[in-house]
Scaffold this active site. Structure first.
Site, PDB file in Angstrom:
ATOM      1  N   GLU A 148       0.828  -1.201   0.000  1.00  0.00           N
ATOM      2  CA  GLU A 148       0.000   0.000   0.000  1.00  0.00           C
ATOM      3  C   GLU A 148       0.861   1.249   0.000  1.00  0.00           C
ATOM      4  O   GLU A 148       1.994   1.239   0.493  1.00  0.00           O
ATOM      5  CB  GLU A 148      -0.896   0.011   1.254  1.00  0.00           C
ATOM      6  CG  GLU A 148      -2.319  -0.440   0.994  1.00  0.00           C
ATOM      7  CD  GLU A 148      -3.159   0.579   0.214  1.00  0.00           C
ATOM      8  OE1 GLU A 148      -2.609   1.389  -0.560  1.00  0.00           O
ATOM      9  OE2 GLU A 148      -4.379   0.559   0.384  1.00  0.00           O
ATOM     10  N   ASP A 149       0.303   2.328  -0.532  1.00  0.00           N
ATOM     11  CA  ASP A 149       0.987   3.616  -0.460  1.00  0.00           C
ATOM     12  C   ASP A 149       0.862   4.215   0.936  1.00  0.00           C
ATOM     13  O   ASP A 149       1.818   4.694   1.511  1.00  0.00           O
ATOM     14  CB  ASP A 149       0.444   4.589  -1.520  1.00  0.00           C
ATOM     15  CG  ASP A 149      -1.082   4.668  -1.545  1.00  0.00           C
ATOM     16  OD1 ASP A 149      -1.749   3.940  -0.780  1.00  0.00           O
ATOM     17  OD2 ASP A 149      -1.617   5.458  -2.343  1.00  0.00           O
ATOM     18  N   ASP A 195      -4.451   4.998   6.152  1.00  0.00           N
ATOM     19  CA  ASP A 195      -5.025   6.224   6.701  1.00  0.00           C
ATOM     20  C   ASP A 195      -6.068   5.818   7.753  1.00  0.00           C
ATOM     21  O   ASP A 195      -5.722   5.614   8.913  1.00  0.00           O
ATOM     22  CB  ASP A 195      -5.621   7.010   5.524  1.00  0.00           C
ATOM     23  CG  ASP A 195      -6.180   8.363   5.904  1.00  0.00           C
ATOM     24  OD1 ASP A 195      -5.664   8.966   6.859  1.00  0.00           O
ATOM     25  OD2 ASP A 195      -7.111   8.839   5.230  1.00  0.00           O
ATOM     26  N   PHE A 228      -2.708  15.778   4.327  1.00  0.00           N
ATOM     27  CA  PHE A 228      -2.963  15.104   3.061  1.00  0.00           C
ATOM     28  C   PHE A 228      -1.727  15.235   2.176  1.00  0.00           C
ATOM     29  O   PHE A 228      -1.284  16.332   1.870  1.00  0.00           O
ATOM     30  CB  PHE A 228      -4.190  15.686   2.362  1.00  0.00           C
ATOM     31  CG  PHE A 228      -4.677  14.795   1.259  1.00  0.00           C
ATOM     32  CD1 PHE A 228      -5.499  13.704   1.544  1.00  0.00           C
ATOM     33  CD2 PHE A 228      -4.279  14.998  -0.053  1.00  0.00           C
ATOM     34  CE1 PHE A 228      -5.921  12.853   0.539  1.00  0.00           C
ATOM     35  CE2 PHE A 228      -4.695  14.149  -1.069  1.00  0.00           C
ATOM     36  CZ  PHE A 228      -5.515  13.080  -0.768  1.00  0.00           C
ATOM     37  N   ARG A 233       0.614  12.342  -9.021  1.00  0.00           N
ATOM     38  CA  ARG A 233       1.182  11.007  -8.812  1.00  0.00           C
ATOM     39  C   ARG A 233       2.639  10.932  -9.290  1.00  0.00           C
ATOM     40  O   ARG A 233       3.424  10.137  -8.790  1.00  0.00           O
ATOM     41  CB  ARG A 233       0.373   9.954  -9.581  1.00  0.00           C
ATOM     42  CG  ARG A 233      -1.010   9.685  -9.031  1.00  0.00           C
ATOM     43  CD  ARG A 233      -1.576   8.401  -9.646  1.00  0.00           C
ATOM     44  NE  ARG A 233      -3.013   8.307  -9.516  1.00  0.00           N
ATOM     45  CZ  ARG A 233      -3.664   7.857  -8.440  1.00  0.00           C
ATOM     46  NH1 ARG A 233      -2.979   7.458  -7.388  1.00  0.00           N
ATOM     47  NH2 ARG A 233      -4.974   7.805  -8.420  1.00  0.00           N
TER      48      ARG A 233
END
Ligand code: IMP
Ligand code: MG
Length: 174
Positions: A97-98, A101, A150, A163
């Site tokens: 996963e990036d 959260d 964020f 991205r």
């Protein structure tokens, strides 16, 4: 109103940490059937660097997931937009996963994968924002813990933009 990106993690910092994670994974999965499951789209850049930092046999598969609309808040509903290309029964899976959260995406994927009979399932995430956790998830291999901001870049987007940034930054409205 315009936006500017303030660097949080440089390309060099990321590269150094990814090398360490790769070595850690290679050591633990020596002589095993490791499958990296790349969660699209956010983790495509992280996963491409990570897989090259792992010495040994690695199979790579992709999973398309959507949990966000156009905004910056998770909808809480995880939708599979593209499934794995092969079964994972009997295999040692690492979900890549990036960012973790709220944890809802990973919790959902762990539940889903466990129904498919893998030998093991672990999680590798480049980033973790513990302040926002809504369900407890264990990140077995973690790049960086970050504060509740964020972030974009290195695969992560804001409404599909940014991205391609080689570093990770915070979006600031100016
Ligand atoms: P979770 O289900 O809330 O843990 O969110 C997981 C997904 O939300 C991640 O895989 C990202 O795609 C996205 N996400 C969460 N926080 C951020 C952020 O700060 N920037 C960009 N995407 C994010
Ligand atoms: Mg993602």
């Amino acid at each position: 109103m315009s936006e500017r990106i303030v660097t949080m993690l440089s390309a060099e910092q990321i590269a150094a940490r990814v090398r360490e994670l790769g070595a850690e994974i290679a050591k633990e999965y020596k002589d095993r059937n490791l499958v990296l499951v790349v969660v699209l789209k956010g983790s495509f850049i992280f996963a491409s660097d990570l897989c090259r930092a792992i010495e040994g046999n690695v199979r790579i598969d992709f999973l398309g997931v959507r949990s966000y609309g156009e905004g910056t808040e998770t909808s809480g509903v995880v939708q599979i937009t593209q499934d794995l290309s092969r079964p994972i029964a009997g295999e040692d899976v690492i979900i890549v996963e990036d960012i973790v959260d709220t944890g809802l995406t990973i919790a959902h994927l762990m539940d889903l994968f466990r129904t498919r009979g893998p030998r093991s399932v672990k999680v590798c995430s480049l980033l973790h924002k513990p302040a926002r956790a809504r369900v407890g998830v264990n990140v077995d291999f973690l790049g960086f813990t970050i504060e509740d901001k964020f972030v974009v870049g290195y695969g992560l987007d804001f409404a599909e933009r940014y991205r391609n940034l080689p570093f990770i930054g915070i979006v600031e409205r100016t």
